[in-house]
Design an enzyme around this catalytic site. Sequence first.
Site, PDB file in Angstrom:
ATOM      1  N   HIS A 119      38.705 -23.304  89.604  1.00  0.00           N
ATOM      2  CA  HIS A 119      37.524 -22.305  89.591  1.00  0.00           C
ATOM      3  C   HIS A 119      36.754 -22.681  88.649  1.00  0.00           C
ATOM      4  O   HIS A 119      35.520 -22.738  88.608  1.00  0.00           O
ATOM      5  CB  HIS A 119      38.038 -20.982  90.239  1.00  0.00           C
ATOM      6  CG  HIS A 119      38.600 -20.785  91.409  1.00  0.00           C
ATOM      7  ND1 HIS A 119      38.329 -21.310  92.575  1.00  0.00           N
ATOM      8  CD2 HIS A 119      39.998 -20.335  91.518  1.00  0.00           C
ATOM      9  CE1 HIS A 119      39.441 -21.048  93.615  1.00  0.00           C
ATOM     10  NE2 HIS A 119      40.164 -20.389  92.928  1.00  0.00           N
ATOM     11  N   LEU A 125      33.038 -25.490 109.105  1.00  0.00           N
ATOM     12  CA  LEU A 125      32.049 -24.545 108.694  1.00  0.00           C
ATOM     13  C   LEU A 125      32.818 -23.431 107.828  1.00  0.00           C
ATOM     14  O   LEU A 125      31.996 -23.089 107.081  1.00  0.00           O
ATOM     15  CB  LEU A 125      31.129 -23.925 109.874  1.00  0.00           C
ATOM     16  CG  LEU A 125      30.317 -25.269 110.443  1.00  0.00           C
ATOM     17  CD1 LEU A 125      29.524 -24.693 111.499  1.00  0.00           C
ATOM     18  CD2 LEU A 125      29.459 -25.822 109.161  1.00  0.00           C
ATOM     19  N   ASP A 139      34.244 -26.723  97.917  1.00  0.00           N
ATOM     20  CA  ASP A 139      35.392 -26.579  98.106  1.00  0.00           C
ATOM     21  C   ASP A 139      36.634 -27.540  97.474  1.00  0.00           C
ATOM     22  O   ASP A 139      36.066 -28.534  97.086  1.00  0.00           O
ATOM     23  CB  ASP A 139      35.804 -26.543  99.681  1.00  0.00           C
ATOM     24  CG  ASP A 139      37.361 -26.200 100.245  1.00  0.00           C
ATOM     25  OD1 ASP A 139      37.971 -25.241  99.532  1.00  0.00           O
ATOM     26  OD2 ASP A 139      37.515 -26.560 101.479  1.00  0.00           O
ATOM     27  N   LEU A 170      13.256 -23.503  91.657  1.00  0.00           N
ATOM     28  CA  LEU A 170      14.392 -23.574  92.741  1.00  0.00           C
ATOM     29  C   LEU A 170      14.906 -22.192  92.649  1.00  0.00           C
ATOM     30  O   LEU A 170      14.888 -21.623  91.911  1.00  0.00           O
ATOM     31  CB  LEU A 170      15.831 -24.598  92.108  1.00  0.00           C
ATOM     32  CG  LEU A 170      16.814 -24.520  92.776  1.00  0.00           C
ATOM     33  CD1 LEU A 170      16.773 -25.328  93.936  1.00  0.00           C
ATOM     34  CD2 LEU A 170      18.086 -24.743  91.891  1.00  0.00           C
ATOM     35  N   ARG A 198      43.105 -27.537  94.950  1.00  0.00           N
ATOM     36  CA  ARG A 198      43.548 -28.532  94.903  1.00  0.00           C
ATOM     37  C   ARG A 198      43.383 -29.722  93.711  1.00  0.00           C
ATOM     38  O   ARG A 198      44.215 -30.441  93.322  1.00  0.00           O
ATOM     39  CB  ARG A 198      43.412 -29.702  96.266  1.00  0.00           C
ATOM     40  CG  ARG A 198      44.001 -29.144  97.519  1.00  0.00           C
ATOM     41  CD  ARG A 198      43.401 -29.489  98.866  1.00  0.00           C
ATOM     42  NE  ARG A 198      42.148 -28.811  98.871  1.00  0.00           N
ATOM     43  CZ  ARG A 198      41.445 -29.013  99.945  1.00  0.00           C
ATOM     44  NH1 ARG A 198      41.456 -30.131 100.504  1.00  0.00           N
ATOM     45  NH2 ARG A 198      40.347 -27.967 100.145  1.00  0.00           N
ATOM     46  N   TRP A 199      42.132 -29.431  93.195  1.00  0.00           N
ATOM     47  CA  TRP A 199      41.763 -30.317  91.929  1.00  0.00           C
ATOM     48  C   TRP A 199      42.815 -29.828  90.843  1.00  0.00           C
ATOM     49  O   TRP A 199      43.400 -30.733  90.111  1.00  0.00           O
ATOM     50  CB  TRP A 199      40.409 -29.964  91.591  1.00  0.00           C
ATOM     51  CG  TRP A 199      39.949 -30.441  90.454  1.00  0.00           C
ATOM     52  CD1 TRP A 199      39.129 -31.680  90.144  1.00  0.00           C
ATOM     53  CD2 TRP A 199      39.863 -29.926  88.924  1.00  0.00           C
ATOM     54  NE1 TRP A 199      38.834 -32.049  89.051  1.00  0.00           N
ATOM     55  CE2 TRP A 199      39.389 -30.933  88.189  1.00  0.00           C
ATOM     56  CE3 TRP A 199      40.479 -28.651  88.508  1.00  0.00           C
ATOM     57  CZ2 TRP A 199      39.102 -31.036  86.835  1.00  0.00           C
ATOM     58  CZ3 TRP A 199      40.454 -28.769  87.051  1.00  0.00           C
ATOM     59  CH2 TRP A 199      39.537 -29.669  86.215  1.00  0.00           C
ATOM     60  N   ARG A 237      43.081 -13.756 100.123  1.00  0.00           N
ATOM     61  CA  ARG A 237      44.022 -14.458  98.876  1.00  0.00           C
ATOM     62  C   ARG A 237      44.727 -13.530  98.073  1.00  0.00           C
ATOM     63  O   ARG A 237      44.160 -12.285  98.055  1.00  0.00           O
ATOM     64  CB  ARG A 237      43.011 -15.437  98.091  1.00  0.00           C
ATOM     65  CG  ARG A 237      42.503 -16.485  98.920  1.00  0.00           C
ATOM     66  CD  ARG A 237      41.728 -17.498  98.017  1.00  0.00           C
ATOM     67  NE  ARG A 237      40.931 -18.540  99.211  1.00  0.00           N
ATOM     68  CZ  ARG A 237      40.564 -19.807  98.658  1.00  0.00           C
ATOM     69  NH1 ARG A 237      40.419 -19.876  97.336  1.00  0.00           N
ATOM     70  NH2 ARG A 237      40.297 -20.615  99.543  1.00  0.00           N
ATOM     71  N   SER A 275      33.847 -16.493 100.454  1.00  0.00           N
ATOM     72  CA  SER A 275      33.620 -15.995 101.784  1.00  0.00           C
ATOM     73  C   SER A 275      34.257 -14.681 101.952  1.00  0.00           C
ATOM     74  O   SER A 275      35.053 -13.959 101.430  1.00  0.00           O
ATOM     75  CB  SER A 275      34.212 -16.941 102.585  1.00  0.00           C
ATOM     76  OG  SER A 275      35.831 -16.787 103.007  1.00  0.00           O
ATOM     77  N   ARG A 283      29.870 -30.375 102.153  1.00  0.00           N
ATOM     78  CA  ARG A 283      31.242 -29.782 102.170  1.00  0.00           C
ATOM     79  C   ARG A 283      31.967 -30.656 101.403  1.00  0.00           C
ATOM     80  O   ARG A 283      32.151 -31.961 101.503  1.00  0.00           O
ATOM     81  CB  ARG A 283      31.824 -29.483 103.265  1.00  0.00           C
ATOM     82  CG  ARG A 283      33.302 -28.877 102.995  1.00  0.00           C
ATOM     83  CD  ARG A 283      33.795 -27.881 104.217  1.00  0.00           C
ATOM     84  NE  ARG A 283      34.965 -27.221 103.746  1.00  0.00           N
ATOM     85  CZ  ARG A 283      35.503 -25.978 104.167  1.00  0.00           C
ATOM     86  NH1 ARG A 283      34.878 -25.419 105.436  1.00  0.00           N
ATOM     87  NH2 ARG A 283      36.406 -25.412 103.936  1.00  0.00           N
ATOM     88  N   ARG A 314      45.365 -22.420  89.781  1.00  0.00           N
ATOM     89  CA  ARG A 314      44.315 -22.656  90.620  1.00  0.00           C
ATOM     90  C   ARG A 314      42.845 -22.179  89.892  1.00  0.00           C
ATOM     91  O   ARG A 314      41.768 -22.538  90.075  1.00  0.00           O
ATOM     92  CB  ARG A 314      44.362 -21.743  91.886  1.00  0.00           C
ATOM     93  CG  ARG A 314      45.215 -22.290  92.759  1.00  0.00           C
ATOM     94  CD  ARG A 314      45.631 -21.357  94.043  1.00  0.00           C
ATOM     95  NE  ARG A 314      44.440 -21.363  94.783  1.00  0.00           N
ATOM     96  CZ  ARG A 314      43.830 -22.098  95.591  1.00  0.00           C
ATOM     97  NH1 ARG A 314      44.607 -23.055  96.050  1.00  0.00           N
ATOM     98  NH2 ARG A 314      42.861 -21.919  96.205  1.00  0.00           N
ATOM     99  N   ASN A 347      38.753 -26.558  94.850  1.00  0.00           N
ATOM    100  CA  ASN A 347      38.959 -26.341  93.352  1.00  0.00           C
ATOM    101  C   ASN A 347      40.524 -25.934  93.212  1.00  0.00           C
ATOM    102  O   ASN A 347      41.054 -26.428  92.146  1.00  0.00           O
ATOM    103  CB  ASN A 347      38.278 -24.765  93.075  1.00  0.00           C
ATOM    104  CG  ASN A 347      37.018 -24.751  93.170  1.00  0.00           C
ATOM    105  OD1 ASN A 347      36.226 -25.978  93.291  1.00  0.00           O
ATOM    106  ND2 ASN A 347      36.320 -23.676  93.063  1.00  0.00           N
TER     107      ASN A 347
END
Length: 245
Positions: A48, A200, A31, A142, A35-36, A82, A76, A193, A44, A33
Amino acid sequence: MPTLFSRRTSEPDLPIIDKSRIPAHIAIIMDGNGRWAKGRHLPRLLGHRAGITSVREAVKTAGELGIKVLTLYAFSAENWTRPTTEVQALMRLLQEYVVRELPELQKKRVRLRAIGRLEALPAGAQKKLTQAIEATSQNKGLTLTLALNYGGRQEIVDACNRALTDGHTSIDEKTLSNYLYAPDCPEPDLLIRTSGEMRLSNFLLWECAYTELYVTKTYWPDFRKRHLYEAVAEYQKRERRFGGL
Ligand code: IPE
Ligand code: IPE
Ligand code: MG
């Protein structure tokens, strides 16, 4: 003798990690991206995009640490609300990621998986995702699980419906677990997070019953190896009780 230059470019001091107590499964809510980007007066989407570097680094570090499963919350079930332009950009980014990253995933023997209502993803993204999943299905390193159009409540509802379709008339925990999107996957030991939010947001609601939670203020695009080490080091200080003494 290290020169000033070599000291500057060498890896920063990483927290000490006990290699014998590595969490098997780490889940991350990536979470911050937006605001960064906002902090840099950027659109925005560039936030991302910048987040892809963090994904790459998290995958690499998780592999090096011997973590078995890394689950990343990428989109999500509620993110469809959005603006269309942002949703489209995120879907394009997903498609780009699975295509561009495939050689590197293969090289690192990463097995790619996805959880969520994948059938609702745009056809192009779905196709590339399926190709990457199939191409990496035999890899033994992995497991990288992308949560896409994922919702924890939706996952539980889908599990119940599939159990009903299979003829179950009542359900217990074991049966429900078997109908989740990734039933063979261990539950997360650690949930990270980024961006400081303490919620959550409908992520792995069933699976996180006894997961250790770790929130960092760092925005996802700034998340690096050191941050993952810090989270694991903090996890190793926790005492997990599972309701016992
Ligand atoms: C996380 O960053 C990425 C997704 C939810 C797809 P955000 O886009 O939520 O960034 P903020 O929370 O607005 O900063
Ligand atoms: C959660 O972040 C979803 C992902 C990281 C993909 P959001 O930014 O959508 O969550 P809220 O809206 O702040 O709860
Ligand atoms: Mg957010």
